[in-house]
Design a protein around this motif. Sequence first.
Motif, mmCIF file in Angstrom:
data_model
loop_
_atom_site.group_PDB
_atom_site.id
_atom_site.type_symbol
_atom_site.label_atom_id
_atom_site.label_comp_id
_atom_site.label_asym_id
_atom_site.label_seq_id
_atom_site.Cartn_x
_atom_site.Cartn_y
_atom_site.Cartn_z
ATOM 1 N N UNK A 201 34.663 39.916 42.368
ATOM 2 C CA UNK A 201 35.843 40.709 42.731
ATOM 3 C C UNK A 201 36.570 40.046 43.889
ATOM 4 N N UNK A 202 35.822 39.592 44.886
ATOM 5 C CA UNK A 202 36.427 38.917 46.026
ATOM 6 C C UNK A 202 37.161 37.650 45.636
ATOM 7 N N UNK A 203 36.590 36.894 44.708
ATOM 8 C CA UNK A 203 37.234 35.649 44.254
ATOM 9 C C UNK A 203 38.515 35.910 43.471
ATOM 10 N N UNK A 204 38.480 36.912 42.612
ATOM 11 C CA UNK A 204 39.605 37.166 41.710
ATOM 12 C C UNK A 204 40.676 38.056 42.343
ATOM 13 N N UNK A 205 40.238 39.128 43.001
ATOM 14 C CA UNK A 205 41.189 40.126 43.493
ATOM 15 C C UNK A 205 41.367 40.133 45.007
ATOM 16 N N UNK A 206 40.552 39.388 45.718
ATOM 17 C CA UNK A 206 40.682 39.312 47.168
ATOM 18 C C UNK A 206 39.704 40.212 47.907
ATOM 19 N N UNK A 207 39.654 39.994 49.221
ATOM 20 C CA UNK A 207 38.661 40.696 50.033
ATOM 21 C C UNK A 207 38.917 42.195 50.139
ATOM 22 N N UNK A 208 40.163 42.636 50.024
ATOM 23 C CA UNK A 208 40.434 44.082 50.096
ATOM 24 C C UNK A 208 39.803 44.826 48.923
ATOM 25 N N UNK A 209 39.888 44.250 47.740
ATOM 26 C CA UNK A 209 39.246 44.861 46.571
ATOM 27 C C UNK A 209 37.727 44.809 46.704
ATOM 28 N N UNK A 210 37.230 43.719 47.269
ATOM 29 C CA UNK A 210 35.785 43.603 47.492
ATOM 30 C C UNK A 210 35.323 44.662 48.492
ATOM 31 N N UNK A 211 36.101 44.891 49.538
ATOM 32 C CA UNK A 211 35.780 45.940 50.511
ATOM 33 C C UNK A 211 35.712 47.304 49.832
ATOM 34 N N UNK A 212 36.679 47.591 48.981
ATOM 35 C CA UNK A 212 36.700 48.875 48.273
ATOM 36 C C UNK A 212 35.466 49.044 47.395
ATOM 37 N N UNK A 213 35.079 47.980 46.697
ATOM 38 C CA UNK A 213 33.886 48.033 45.850
ATOM 39 C C UNK A 213 32.650 48.287 46.716
ATOM 40 N N UNK A 214 32.560 47.572 47.831
ATOM 41 C CA UNK A 214 31.419 47.720 48.729
ATOM 42 C C UNK A 214 31.346 49.143 49.280
ATOM 43 N N UNK A 215 32.477 49.682 49.680
ATOM 44 C CA UNK A 215 32.526 51.038 50.242
ATOM 45 C C UNK A 215 32.034 52.072 49.235
ATOM 46 N N UNK A 216 32.317 51.858 47.967
ATOM 47 C CA UNK A 216 31.920 52.804 46.923
ATOM 48 C C UNK A 216 30.447 52.700 46.529
ATOM 49 N N UNK A 217 29.739 51.671 47.017
ATOM 50 C CA UNK A 217 28.325 51.521 46.684
ATOM 51 C C UNK A 217 27.495 52.598 47.383
ATOM 52 N N UNK A 218 26.394 52.961 46.754
ATOM 53 C CA UNK A 218 25.467 53.893 47.400
ATOM 54 C C UNK A 218 24.747 53.165 48.533
ATOM 55 N N UNK A 219 24.169 53.919 49.435
ATOM 56 C CA UNK A 219 23.462 53.313 50.572
ATOM 57 C C UNK A 219 22.278 52.465 50.108
ATOM 58 N N UNK A 220 21.634 52.847 49.007
ATOM 59 C CA UNK A 220 20.504 52.072 48.479
ATOM 60 C C UNK A 220 20.941 50.694 47.996
#
Length: 74
Positions: free
Chosen positions: A16-35
């Motif tokens: 995601x970071x490679x294709x859509x940039x770090x902002x999209x990667x941040x959003x994906x990371x934020x949506x991950x569960x704590x585990x």
Amino acid sequence: MFTYSPTEHAVQLDLIGRVHGYLSAENYFTDLSEEDKTEKTYGALLHSYARQGQSDKSLSLLQMMKEKGLSLSS
């Protein structure tokens, strides 16, 4: 339907970071569960920041990783 492991999330995050940039990667990371927020996923987000020259965000994330006791290795 499918359950991703933290390693699979890290690969997805990197792509995601490679294709859509770090902002999209941040959003994906934020949506991950704590585990799923492990050193692998933190590392993938860190790599995305570094690849796109986001030194302030990289340093901030590194500090957060140290505070959480996550291992830092190359």
